[in-house]
Write a protein that holds these residues in place. Sequence first.
Motif, short mmCIF file in Angstrom:
data_model
loop_
_atom_site.label_atom_id
_atom_site.label_comp_id
_atom_site.label_asym_id
_atom_site.label_seq_id
_atom_site.Cartn_x
_atom_site.Cartn_y
_atom_site.Cartn_z
N ALA A 48 0.78 -1.24 -0.01
CA ALA A 48 0.11 -0.08 -0.14
C ALA A 48 0.95 1.30 -0.06
O ALA A 48 0.59 2.28 -0.41
CB ALA A 48 -1.14 -0.03 1.18
N ARG A 49 2.05 1.11 0.37
CA ARG A 49 3.07 2.22 0.41
C ARG A 49 3.12 2.63 -0.99
O ARG A 49 3.42 3.91 -1.44
CB ARG A 49 4.20 1.95 0.96
CG ARG A 49 5.36 1.38 -0.19
CD ARG A 49 6.51 0.97 0.46
NE ARG A 49 7.63 0.43 -0.22
CZ ARG A 49 7.82 -0.90 -0.30
NH1 ARG A 49 6.90 -1.97 0.13
NH2 ARG A 49 8.54 -1.58 -1.37
N TYR A 50 2.83 2.11 -2.32
CA TYR A 50 2.75 2.58 -3.48
C TYR A 50 1.44 3.60 -3.81
O TYR A 50 1.53 4.12 -4.90
CB TYR A 50 2.68 1.64 -4.71
CG TYR A 50 4.13 0.70 -4.29
CD1 TYR A 50 5.32 1.39 -4.60
CD2 TYR A 50 3.92 -0.55 -4.25
CE1 TYR A 50 6.44 0.52 -4.44
CE2 TYR A 50 5.33 -1.37 -3.87
CZ TYR A 50 6.33 -0.86 -4.46
OH TYR A 50 7.51 -1.60 -4.20
N ASP A 51 0.65 3.55 -2.82
CA ASP A 51 -0.42 4.42 -2.75
C ASP A 51 -1.31 4.29 -4.16
O ASP A 51 -1.92 5.25 -4.56
CB ASP A 51 0.00 5.89 -2.71
CG ASP A 51 -1.05 6.90 -2.36
OD1 ASP A 51 -2.01 6.41 -1.52
OD2 ASP A 51 -1.07 8.07 -2.36
N PHE A 52 -1.22 3.24 -4.74
CA PHE A 52 -1.89 2.89 -5.75
C PHE A 52 -1.75 3.86 -7.01
O PHE A 52 -2.58 4.33 -7.86
CB PHE A 52 -3.64 2.82 -5.50
CG PHE A 52 -3.65 1.96 -4.58
CD1 PHE A 52 -3.91 0.70 -4.84
CD2 PHE A 52 -4.33 2.33 -3.36
CE1 PHE A 52 -4.27 -0.51 -4.07
CE2 PHE A 52 -4.60 1.29 -2.22
CZ PHE A 52 -4.52 -0.14 -2.60
N ARG A 53 -0.59 4.18 -7.10
CA ARG A 53 -0.15 5.13 -8.30
C ARG A 53 -0.26 4.45 -9.53
O ARG A 53 -0.17 3.11 -9.40
CB ARG A 53 1.33 5.59 -8.06
CG ARG A 53 1.32 6.62 -6.92
CD ARG A 53 2.75 7.17 -6.78
NE ARG A 53 3.52 6.04 -6.20
CZ ARG A 53 4.83 5.94 -6.12
NH1 ARG A 53 5.75 6.91 -6.40
NH2 ARG A 53 5.45 5.02 -5.06
N ASP A 54 -0.26 5.15 -10.75
CA ASP A 54 -0.45 4.29 -12.25
C ASP A 54 0.96 3.59 -12.32
O ASP A 54 2.04 4.11 -11.78
CB ASP A 54 -0.52 5.52 -13.20
CG ASP A 54 -1.98 6.13 -12.86
OD1 ASP A 54 -1.86 7.24 -13.52
OD2 ASP A 54 -2.89 5.36 -12.46
N GLN A 100 4.23 5.35 -13.57
CA GLN A 100 4.69 6.34 -12.43
C GLN A 100 5.82 5.42 -11.59
O GLN A 100 6.40 6.05 -10.72
CB GLN A 100 3.86 7.03 -11.40
CG GLN A 100 2.91 7.84 -12.48
CD GLN A 100 1.99 8.73 -11.42
OE1 GLN A 100 1.14 7.94 -10.92
NE2 GLN A 100 2.17 10.15 -11.57
N LEU A 101 5.55 4.08 -11.47
CA LEU A 101 6.52 3.44 -10.53
C LEU A 101 7.67 2.90 -11.47
O LEU A 101 7.97 2.81 -12.60
CB LEU A 101 5.87 1.63 -10.36
CG LEU A 101 4.50 1.96 -9.42
CD1 LEU A 101 3.93 0.70 -9.35
CD2 LEU A 101 4.87 2.59 -8.19
N SER A 102 8.89 2.93 -10.45
CA SER A 102 10.16 2.63 -11.09
C SER A 102 10.12 1.06 -11.48
O SER A 102 9.54 0.27 -11.04
CB SER A 102 11.16 2.92 -10.11
OG SER A 102 11.17 1.96 -8.99
N ASP A 103 11.43 0.73 -12.35
CA ASP A 103 11.28 -0.60 -12.61
C ASP A 103 11.77 -1.43 -11.23
O ASP A 103 10.90 -2.63 -11.29
CB ASP A 103 12.38 -0.79 -13.58
CG ASP A 103 12.08 -0.43 -15.12
OD1 ASP A 103 11.09 0.15 -15.28
OD2 ASP A 103 13.04 -0.15 -15.92
N ASN A 104 12.26 -1.15 -10.58
CA ASN A 104 12.58 -1.86 -9.01
C ASN A 104 11.29 -2.10 -8.38
O ASN A 104 10.82 -2.99 -7.83
CB ASN A 104 13.52 -1.14 -8.46
CG ASN A 104 15.03 -1.50 -8.92
OD1 ASN A 104 15.16 -2.34 -9.63
ND2 ASN A 104 16.13 -0.61 -8.58
N GLU A 105 10.53 -0.93 -8.48
CA GLU A 105 9.13 -0.87 -7.70
C GLU A 105 8.32 -1.94 -8.54
O GLU A 105 7.45 -2.93 -7.62
CB GLU A 105 8.71 0.29 -7.54
CG GLU A 105 9.14 1.32 -6.65
CD GLU A 105 8.56 2.74 -6.93
OE1 GLU A 105 8.67 3.45 -5.72
OE2 GLU A 105 8.36 3.31 -7.81
N MET A 106 8.08 -1.88 -9.83
CA MET A 106 7.19 -2.86 -10.54
C MET A 106 7.78 -4.23 -9.99
O MET A 106 6.77 -5.11 -9.93
CB MET A 106 7.33 -2.36 -12.06
CG MET A 106 6.58 -1.48 -12.38
SD MET A 106 4.86 -1.69 -12.41
CE MET A 106 4.71 -3.00 -13.64
N ALA A 107 8.74 -4.43 -10.21
CA ALA A 107 9.41 -5.94 -9.99
C ALA A 107 9.00 -6.25 -8.32
O ALA A 107 8.91 -7.57 -8.17
CB ALA A 107 10.95 -5.82 -9.98
#
Length: 393
Positions: A253-259, A262-269
């Motif tokens: 949930a820390r990603y706050d449901f961003r699109d 807008q996430l970095s590649d590491n966040e997506m992984a």
Amino acid sequence: MTLNRKHALLSSSSAHRWLECTPSARLEDQYPDTAGESAREGTFAHKLAELELEHYLKTIGDMKYHTAVAALKNGKSPLGDFYTKDMESYVGEYVDLVIQKYEEAREKDAEAALLLEQRLDFSDWVPEGFGRGDAIVIADGTLEVIDLKYGRNTPVGAAHNPQIRLYGLGAYNEFGAIYDIDTVCLTIMQPRNGGESSESLAIADLLAWADSIRPIAQAAFKGQGELKPGPHCQFCRASVRCRALAEYQLELARYDFRDADQLSDNEMADVLGRADDLVRWANKIKDYALMEVVEHGRQWPGWKLVEGRSTRKISEPEQAAVVLTTQYGHSEEDIYRPRELKTLTQLEKVIGKKELADELGGLLIKPPGKPTLVPESDPRPVFNTAADDFDVI
């Protein structure tokens, strides 16, 4: 006071969990151990294997053997109705492996022994620890523990596997004073996912590992230590109420449901690596909450129990067919579907997987699977996309 347990608190099968998360065993002990369908199927397969090996060793008479096997095959055993030709084939692979290893051992040592379903005590290292070894072969300075894993969803390897290492400890503890053993071979046979896997250890190395886990086991027995969420939580009975696991799962949930863009590649992984565990955990929470309401009358704040959606069905198909054809004059073409071939799973249950493949030959095909993302550690080769092919051209 020590409870009279059917299974040890620090069971060998959950060692991968309590070695990582030492309080988990005491937490799990508060929840009932309800074996699922796959666990009951595994118990059934183990019994079939035990009967086959007892018959090979002639420790069971022909009549008793045939009666017991017939009960399993005909669904008359209290263990349930899980028999299929495929199971017989898969169990046969394990049985053949055990017999092969025993006969090879006898060629080297005429006094070689094959022991089945032995209770193995490893409480010198793990408080009140014990388990049961499927098959043990002892010969020529080597003790081998062979464990049947009938599951198919998750591959289980022998290397660094704490469960079978504990079995090895228990076997050495039981027979080390009788036989001159210098090597322990730990073998897992998983016929439906990976086949045979083995790890050989010198006794000194196995005992050194045992000494290294002793303080961890003692902390686990007392319920001490930090809760440590991770992949080992998947089958933990306490996972539905574990705050540490909830906090770990909800970190997404820390990603706050961003699109996604807008996430970095590491966040997506990171999300990809944890999404499946999050879904499984959430579904376990839902199942547990429903069970508590239905079976124990519990009430959850803001939630109520209602009747779910239902699908209409014909209660007596044969009677319905008579009514439609004789009373109202509908033709059979109007009310019956055209005859269709059973599904592959249904055919394999009746004919057997290997037998069906032999009989159909080239008619049995396996189209390419749908592309799916998996961790790099997955053994499957990289899938070439259309874009990859275009780049090559």
